[in-house]
Write an enzyme that holds these catalytic residues in place. Structure first.
Site, short mmCIF file in Angstrom:
data_model
loop_
_atom_site.label_atom_id
_atom_site.label_comp_id
_atom_site.label_asym_id
_atom_site.label_seq_id
_atom_site.Cartn_x
_atom_site.Cartn_y
_atom_site.Cartn_z
N THR A 134 1.97 5.14 14.22
CA THR A 134 1.45 4.15 13.27
C THR A 134 1.99 2.77 13.59
OG1 THR A 134 1.30 5.82 11.53
CG2 THR A 134 1.30 3.51 10.83
N GLY A 135 3.28 2.69 13.90
CA GLY A 135 3.89 1.41 14.24
C GLY A 135 3.25 0.78 15.46
N LYS A 163 0.84 -1.19 0.00
CA LYS A 163 0.00 0.00 0.00
C LYS A 163 0.88 1.25 0.00
CE LYS A 163 -2.65 3.18 2.62
NZ LYS A 163 -2.10 4.19 1.71
N GLY A 212 7.01 4.37 8.69
CA GLY A 212 6.06 5.44 8.97
C GLY A 212 6.30 6.03 10.35
N GLU A 258 10.11 0.37 10.67
CA GLU A 258 11.12 1.43 10.53
C GLU A 258 10.36 2.73 10.72
OE1 GLU A 258 13.22 4.51 9.11
OE2 GLU A 258 12.52 3.57 7.26
N CYS A 302 13.32 10.56 8.11
CA CYS A 302 13.46 10.15 9.50
C CYS A 302 14.91 10.05 9.95
CB CYS A 302 12.74 8.82 9.74
SG CYS A 302 13.08 7.57 8.50
#
Length: 498
Positions: free
Chosen positions: A233-234, A176, A229, A251, A285
């Protein structure tokens, strides 16, 4: 204009609901195209396709050399279409064309070629005898169905980080892309069938990240989920993935420090800070966000950083002379602006940038000036939280113990750098920094051969390199009896009645 469809089970499809969403340029808000807004049923269809493709062995059963050949062909097609991909990446994400063309695209094709070769080198342990009466074989096997969620800051680049090792190991995928930037991955999907990858092995779905991510993480037919992300979210993915205890590879966010040692070349450190902090408009990041410099060098370093920053050319990302394009969206710019306010409210001093640029060419784009703060305290929000924009905080230290403690004093642990002439001292500092990657006299270099991944709340697992196969494979022990006992097992002989 690109009105794309999703790739599910080898066919290009609209969403079952027929709903679509727009993709607009962050530079001038022009409409670049539309993409399907997948429904829950579309997600389930994609997962079923990947599950069937894995279970029937259409990809896993191929020889490693056959899988490698497909990946090599993909790399060749990327090279042949590099200009198209670079333009798409810049248009949809705001990344400069020179960055897309001369950094991202060569790395993408190199990564595909690296994993093409690696697929022929996958091995565990050779046969060995440990019990004295039998032989053990350790096999490395694909995980199965891998779901991958890709961010908007490196749409195709990071998609390949997931796709290449997963395919090399024999897995099938559902990928996605981010809703801001799906176009380049969808175009890449057109090559899948051309290179001989069977239908259902790679499926690309677009739409709501919250819904799709939740369904993929919860699905009992998905064996692993890989996400690049935000840390929040993780955490949500981990909660959902606990339903069937699937493998999780994350990650996530970062707050990269640069430690400038007392003997460092000040000009080199200044250049490293601004380039490392402002590439991709700071939407990275691993970007430099905190610079720790000895108090005797502080003013000189800040002066040089400001001079370098003011040379940055902001503008149209498709212009080869542009050094920094816009942020991805109005929402992201508002986020960056809010952190500038937090910094000022908490007593930091704004010495460069800190606002939207004005004038011709900036009217519609989500631009924000590269920004430098001084007089920053360790517990300020601009020093502790991920901003994901072109904002650098400069802090001074009295001794190296203080610099190390402050550099490590965040919840993140993705990347860091050390600048200094004495390599022994620099290496000693690097060894004590709790980050998954530490560069010395450089910031940002990644290669296909070296692992990338974080500590602490930056996640776990590795992208890139042979180490990534630890994520995309499972180890199996197969034991072969050599006793020749036809009627009694070894356990029965030892522990049962004689």
């Amino acid at each position: 204009m690109n009105h794309s469809k999703m790739l599910i089970n080898g066919a290009w499809r609209d969403a079952s609901s027929k709903e679509r969403f727009e993709i607009r340029s962050p530079y001038d808000r022009s409409l670049l195209g539309t993409a399907p807004k997948a429904s829950k049923q579309d997600v389930l269809s994609a997962v079923d396709a990947a599950r069937t493709a894995f279970d029937n062995g259409s990809w896993y059963a191929k020889l490693p050399s056959e899988r490698a050949a497909c990946l090599w062909k993909l790399a060749d097609l990327v090279d042949l279409n590099a200009q198209m991909f670079a333009k798409l990446e810049s248009q949809q994400g705001g990344k400069t064309i020179k960055y897309s063309q001369f950094s991202d695209l060569p790395f993408i094709s190199d990564n595909l070629r690296f994993f093409a070769g690696a697929s022929r080198m996958l091995e565990a342990r050779a046969a060995a005898e440990y019990s004295g009466i039998g032989t053990s074989v350790i096999r490395r096997e694909p995980v199965g169905v891998v779901a991958a969620i890709v961010p908007w800051n490196y749409p195709l680049y990071i998609a390949i980080w997931k796709l290449a090792p997963a395919l090399a190991a024999g897995n099938t995928l559902v990928i996605k892309p981010a809703s801001y930037t799906p176009l380049s991955l969808l175009e890449f999907g057109r090559f899948i069938e051309k290179v001989g990858i069977p239908k259902g092995v790679v499926n690309i779905i677009t739409g709501s990240g919250e819904m799709i991510g939740s369904e993929l993480a919860k699905s009992s037919k998905v064996d692993m989920i890989a996400v690049t992300g935000e840390t929040s979210t993780g955490k949500e993915v981990m909660r959902n993935a606990s339903v069937n205890l699937k493998k999780v590879h994350l990650e996530l966010g970062g707050k990269a420090p640069m430690v400038v040692m007392p003997d460092a070349d000040v000009e080199m450190a200044a250049q490293g800070a601004v380039v490392g902090g402002y590439w991709n408009a700071g939407q990275d990041c691993t970007a430099v966000t905190r610079v720790y410099v000895h108090e005797k060098m502080h003013d000189e370093l800040v002066k040089r950083m400001i001079l370098s920053t003011k040379k940055f050319v902001l503008g149209n990302p498709l212009d080869k002379n542009t050094d920094m394009g816009p942020l991805i969206s109005e929402k992201q710019r508002e986020r960056v602006e809010s952190y500038v306010r937090y910094g000022l409210q908490q007593g930091a001093k704004l010495v460069c940038g800190g606002k939207q640029p004005r004038g011709k060419g900036f009217e519609k784009g989500y631009f924000f000036e590269p920004t430098i703060f001084t007089h920053v305290e360790q517990q300020m929000r601009i020093c502790q939280e991920e901003i994901f924009g072109p904002v650098i905080s400069v802090l001074s230290y009295k001794n190296l113990d203080e610099a190390l403690a402050k550099a490590n004093d965040v919840i993140f642990g993705l990347a860091a750098s050390v600048y200094g002439k004495d390599i022994t001292s620099a290496l000693r500092m690097a060894n004590k920094l709790r980050f998954g990657t530490v560069w010395i006299n450089e910031h940002g270099i990644l290669t296909s051969e070296t692992p990338h991944g974080g500590f602490k709340q930056s996640g776990f697992g590795k992208d890139l390199s042979m180490y990534s196969f630890e994520e995309y494979t499972n180890l199996k022990h197969v034991y072969i009896d050599q006793t020749g006992l036809a009627r009694k097992s070894w356990h029965w002989t030892v522990y049962g009645k004689q």
